[in-house]
Design an enzyme around this catalytic site. Structure first.
Site, short mmCIF file in Angstrom:
data_model
loop_
_atom_site.label_atom_id
_atom_site.label_comp_id
_atom_site.label_asym_id
_atom_site.label_seq_id
_atom_site.Cartn_x
_atom_site.Cartn_y
_atom_site.Cartn_z
N CYS A 107 0.88 -1.17 0.00
CA CYS A 107 0.00 0.00 0.00
C CYS A 107 0.91 1.22 0.00
CB CYS A 107 -0.90 -0.04 1.24
SG CYS A 107 -1.90 1.45 1.44
N CYS A 114 -2.18 15.45 2.26
CA CYS A 114 -3.29 15.41 1.29
C CYS A 114 -4.09 16.70 1.41
CB CYS A 114 -4.20 14.22 1.55
SG CYS A 114 -5.53 14.07 0.31
N CYS A 118 -10.54 15.12 4.22
CA CYS A 118 -11.60 14.26 4.77
C CYS A 118 -11.43 14.21 6.29
CB CYS A 118 -11.51 12.85 4.18
SG CYS A 118 -11.46 12.88 2.38
N CYS A 338 -3.78 4.83 7.11
CA CYS A 338 -2.76 5.67 6.47
C CYS A 338 -2.66 7.03 7.14
CB CYS A 338 -3.05 5.77 4.99
SG CYS A 338 -2.65 4.20 4.25
FE1 SF4 Z 1 -6.87 12.47 1.24
FE2 SF4 Z 1 -7.37 10.93 3.34
FE3 SF4 Z 1 -9.38 12.01 1.98
FE4 SF4 Z 1 -7.94 10.03 0.87
S1 SF4 Z 1 -9.23 9.88 2.71
S2 SF4 Z 1 -8.58 11.97 -0.06
S3 SF4 Z 1 -5.92 10.50 1.74
S4 SF4 Z 1 -7.84 13.15 3.14
#
Ligand code: SF4
Ligand code: SAH
Length: 354
Positions: A107, A114, A118, A338
């Protein structure tokens, strides 16, 4: 002089460079195979090359540049999680998982941090630092493959589900997929590579037209715009109807089934009513749902759903003809969600809570 990272060169770029050095045309492919097939770590190990060429390569280029900053092994021994330090100090994570005794899945990350924000995601909580280069994306898999091969094993699968949004770093991700798939290199079948996206609609449409057999996973997590807006701010830009249109387009173009990911969060998106809404939304679509009880993170109060809720959710989906699998996030005892290892290490270093 800064050495050029050789993993950042495509085969044509490498060929062009070697041509300027007066090397014969076949050299580039030779070097390429040493890099990606034999996975050597030093130019001197490229024993079919003349010594002076090896010396010049070594003077001007470098193979890889990631340092191991931390490593954790799950108590069952089947998952290894690594924190890697890039030459500019950025930290990224990659995970190796062993399934069924033979499947080995890496992975890997596509960005440091990012930008998608989210709320439940540890990577989203740290914000965006930078895109990874194609070489940096590939190198994570290459390191695992090298080690597995030394043990008589083989890296069989790659999932682009580490830190970052792969379709936000589109060109480097596509170049990395080609490199992973390359028969003269890592030779991982396209069907054994999965790209997971939060739902960048124009990029999904573009990806649909690439003529690839790579698996696509969509992080859905909610079946109404009001609920998805709360969890994934990207939904405000590309709401569900547009996302599902793009997914339909992808299925039409590729003939491939799509996976939807759904992190089950207690009391947030795990009711039978929500499963029913999801079931209705997905009826007739060639798809599968992965249900993943939430991995709790520092910056979000949500908790994973308990097993009874998960079962009821799955049953409601089934009643609508939607197949699903419950996945326990691998290596939960080693922060294998992650972004979580990096958060953990950074927090401890800065003297925060233990
Ligand atoms: Fe980014 Fe995490 Fe959303 Fe995936 S889940 S887009 S890694 S913020
Ligand atoms: N950016 C891409 C890929 C990386 S995230 C994406 O969002 O799809 C990989 C998967 O892990 C996504 O489905 C994401 O929603 C999920 N995820 C992130 N944080 C999580 C958490 N704390 N618990 C469970 N799943 C999580």
């Amino acid at each position: 002089m800064e050495k050029t990272p050789i993993y950042d060169l495509s085969l044509p770029e490498l060929a062009a460079l070697l041509a300027t050095w007066g090397q014969p045309a076949y050299r580039a492919r030779q070097v390429w195979e040493w890099l990606y097939q034999h996975k050597v770590e030093y130019f001197d190990a490229m024993t079919t090359l003349p010594k002076d060429l090896r010396a010049r390569l070594d003077a001007e280029l470098r193979i890889g540049g990631m340092e191991l900053a931390a490593e954790l092994r799950s108590s069952d021994g089947h998952t290894v999680k690594r924190l890697l330090r890039l030459p500019d100090g950025q930290l990224i994570e990659s995970v190796l998982m062993e399934y069924d005794g033979h499947r080995r899945t890496a992975c890997i990350s596509t960005q440091a941090g990012c930008a998608m924000g989210c709320v439940f995601c540890a990577t989203g909580q740290m914000g965006f630092a930078r895109h990874l280069t194609a070489g940096e994306i590939v190198e994570q898999a290459l390191i695992f493959a090298r080690q597995l091969e030394a043990e008589g094993e083989r890296l069989s699968n790659v999932v682009l589900m580490g830190m970052g949004e792969p379709l936000h770093n589109y060109d480097a991700t596509l170049e990395a997929i080609a490199r992973l798939n390359d028969e003269a290199g890592l030779n991982i079948g396209q069907r054994h590579i999965t790209l997971s996206t939060v739902g960048l609609v124009p990029a999904i449409r573009r990806f649909a037209e690439e003529g690839l057999q790579v698996k696509l996973a969509i992080s859905l997590h909610a079946a109404t715009d009001a609920e998805r807006d709360r969890l994934l701010s990207v939904n405000k830009r590309w709401p569900l109807a547009e996302l599902l249109d793009a997914v339909r387009y992808y299925i039409d173009q590729t003939g491939r089934r799509v996976t939807f990911e759904w992190a089950l969060i207690a009391g947030e998106n795990d009711t039978v009513e929500q499963a029913t809404t999801l079931g209705r939304l997905l009826t007739g679509l060639m798809c599968h749902v992965n249900l993943i009880p939430l991995n709790p993170t520092e910056g979000y109060a949500g908790r994973p759903s308990d097993p009874a809720r998960v079962k009821a959710f799955q049953a409601a989906l089934k009643a609508h003809g939607v197949s699903s699998t419950v996945r326990v996030r691998r290596g939960i005892d080693i922060q294998a969600g992650c972004g979580q290892l990096k958060s953990d290490v950074t927090r401890k270093r800065s003297g925060g809570d233990s």
